[in-house]
Design a protein around this motif. Structure first.
Motif, PDB file in Angstrom:
ATOM      1  N   LEU A  96       0.810  -1.213   0.000  1.00 33.00           N
ATOM      2  CA  LEU A  96       0.000   0.000   0.000  1.00 33.00           C
ATOM      3  C   LEU A  96       0.849   1.272   0.000  1.00 33.00           C
ATOM      4  O   LEU A  96       0.404   2.318  -0.463  1.00 33.00           O
ATOM      5  CB  LEU A  96      -0.916   0.014   1.233  1.00 33.00           C
ATOM      6  N   SER A 111       3.363   2.556  -1.577  1.00 34.97           N
ATOM      7  CA  SER A 111       3.697   3.307  -2.793  1.00 34.97           C
ATOM      8  C   SER A 111       2.531   4.153  -3.295  1.00 34.97           C
ATOM      9  O   SER A 111       2.734   5.117  -4.020  1.00 34.97           O
ATOM     10  CB  SER A 111       4.162   2.357  -3.893  1.00 34.97           C
ATOM     11  N   ARG A 112       1.320   3.819  -2.896  1.00 37.63           N
ATOM     12  CA  ARG A 112       0.140   4.558  -3.346  1.00 37.63           C
ATOM     13  C   ARG A 112      -0.187   5.759  -2.472  1.00 37.63           C
ATOM     14  O   ARG A 112      -1.029   6.568  -2.832  1.00 37.63           O
ATOM     15  CB  ARG A 112      -1.071   3.624  -3.385  1.00 37.63           C
ATOM     16  N   TRP A 113       0.426   5.846  -1.295  1.00 41.62           N
ATOM     17  CA  TRP A 113       0.100   6.906  -0.350  1.00 41.62           C
ATOM     18  C   TRP A 113       0.752   8.225  -0.742  1.00 41.62           C
ATOM     19  O   TRP A 113       1.775   8.254  -1.437  1.00 41.62           O
ATOM     20  CB  TRP A 113       0.548   6.523   1.052  1.00 41.62           C
TER      21      TRP A 113
END
Length: 168
Positions: free
Chosen positions: A81, A83-85
């Motif tokens: 998760l 890398s998407r934040w």
């Protein structure tokens, strides 16, 4: 961010960079010891000190280079998760995980110091034929843990600055 914190972060990162680059050269000492051990086994008589010395050199390489590898970002990260934040979310999560890492490293340092004191006070030696003193490698371990603590606090300061909207 106060100038003292920025100076601290830069000082810690410069120190860990230099120590890490110096520790990288320890790999050549490790290879030399292992090569000598292999040549001695094949050619004349086995040396009793080469295996333990190689273990000590590897431990020193690992402990002194740990903060440098953290600094380079080469530590393993669960990226499912993350890398998407957003950068602020990453900084918030990193601040929490770094704080827990600092607690762990603090306990590790406490145990390391007690073990080093014991080794110095009683002249602790490793079991085996060579029987090297344990205090030098325990001192190196404590130095490596302190460097990791310094690097983690520098990361924590960077993350707090990022949460406040400022980059260091």
């Amino acid at each position: 961010m106060p100038a003292a914190l920025i100076t601290y972060v830069r000082w810690v990162e410069a120190l860990n960079y230099r120590v890490g680059r110096l520790a990288m050269w320890g790999l050549f000492a490790l290879m030399a010891v292992l090569m000598w051990g292999a040549i001695a086994r094949a050619g004349f008589s086995p040396q009793i000190w080469t295996d333990e010395m190689a273990q000590f050199l590897l431990l020193g390489y690992f402990m002194l280079g740990g903060a440098y590898s953290l600094q380079l970002g080469s530590a393993v990260r669960m990226d499912l998760l993350y890398s998407r934040w957003s950068d602020r979310s990453k900084a918030a999560v990193d601040a929490i995980t770094i704080f827990t890492l600092l607690v762990y490293l603090g306990v590790l340092l406490w145990g390391g110091i007690e073990s080093t004191q014991y080794a110095l006070e009683y002249g602790e030696r490793r079991r085996g034929l060579w029987r090297p003193y344990m205090a030098p490698i325990k001192i190196v371990m404590c130095i490596g843990i302190v460097l990791m603590i310094l690097q983690c606090t520098a990361f924590l300061i960077r993350d707090i600055a990022k949460l406040r909207g400022k980059d260091i």
